[in-house]
Design a protein around this motif. Structure first.
Motif: not given
Length: 307
Positions: A153-155, A195-197, A265-268, A272-273
């Motif tokens: 929920n936080r992510i 995420i981009l969408a 951060v971005l590829v994992r 951390r999303m």
């Protein structure tokens, strides 16, 4: 009577404390059923996103070894490093006497570890739904299902917040996200594309090509994105690729270059999303306002190589 009832209650509590823990049964992403006798006390993680997930659930102390790329949070950097997907040191891993090994489905070492009698759970998050599911499975193994719901929920809330705060001009850009210089791209079906969408811009790599397709460079030229996102390792030669000088993002200097810490951060696909969404949102705001500055520090590959 009251004294006898109290003594009986205490007796029942004592018996329940001595009762053996219920086994934990889980089906991993291979479809393999794995049963653990109890919550594992000694865990080896061979995938950075799984390492971060264990720690986000509050159980970093259970980790006794990790892959060479696991470096977050800082406490895991002191743990024994056991190699990568293709060169895991089985002898060093076995010497750690883990109760459980967490790794990716593509790890070559799975069969050998199971032949040695180790409990192995293979998980491979590629989409946001996968990340939520994997978070739930790791939480199940650790006996913390409620924590998984809280963390998800936080992510999800952090990504939504970033989307709400973006100006319309940033949401209207077309984007090409390169994950490797082959070039491999983040398609709409990947967690990066999702995420981009959520943020709003149009990913020029369609979902039907798969999560992380290898592209013909001419595809990107024809797609003519207004913005490119790329890691620092691949960025320097990008503008000189044949025909790429005609791409709007290159011509208008709208290329967001991720330094290694940002790329991690971005590829994992893990906890951390929300931070990944914040990095993308920063890039989109910069590109909507004008040319994007390149990093001022030179690229240095991390020790042990890149993924």
């Amino acid at each position: 009577m009251r004294i006898r009832a109290a003594l009986a209650a205490l007796s029942l509590l004592g018996l329940s404390a001595l009762a053996p823990a219920a086994p934990i049964a889980i089906k991993d992403d291979r479809g393999a059923s794995v049963t653990l006798p109890d919550v594992p006390k000694r865990i080896v993680s061979l995938l950075p996103s799984l390492t971060e997930t264990v720690c986000e659930l509050g159980d970093c102390a259970r980790l006794v070894g990790v892959d060479r790329f696991s470096d977050y949070p800082a406490s895991v950097r002191a743990l024994p490093k056991l190699g990568g997907l293709d060169d895991t040191s089985v002898e060093a891993l076995v010497a750690l006497k883990p109760d459980l090994v967490l790794l990716g489905v593509s790890a070559r070492v799975i069969d050998r570890l199971e032949a040695l009698g180790l409990k192995v759970v293979a998980l491979e998050p590629r989409s946001m739904a996968d990340v939520q599911r994997v978070l739930g499975k790791v939480a199940q193994v650790l006996g913390k299902p409620d924590d998984a719901r809280r963390i998800w929920n936080r992510i999800d809330g952090a990504i939504s917040l970033q989307a709400q705060q973006l100006p319309p001009a940033a949401r209207e850009l077309s984007v090409y996200y390169e994950v490797d210089a082959a070039p491999y791209a983040a398609g709409r079906a990947s967690f990066i594309g999702e995420i981009l969408a959520r943020l709003g811009p149009r990913n020029v790599v369609p979902a039907e090509l798969g999560p992380f397709p290898k592209l013909n460079p001419e595809f990107v030229v024809r797609a003519d994105p207004q913005l490119i996102m790329v890691g620092q390792r691949s960025a320097n030669g990008l503008p000189t690729r044949p025909g790429w000088h005609n791409i709007r993002a290159v011509r208008d200097k709208k290329i967001c270059v991720w330094v290694p810490g940002e790329s991690d951060v971005l590829v994992r696909p893990g906890p951390r999303m929300g931070e990944a969404a914040a990095l993308m949102a920063r890039c989109l705001r910069q590109a909507a306002a004008g040319p994007v500055p390149w990093p001022t520090t030179p690229f240095n590959a991390p020790s042990g190589g890149m993924r």
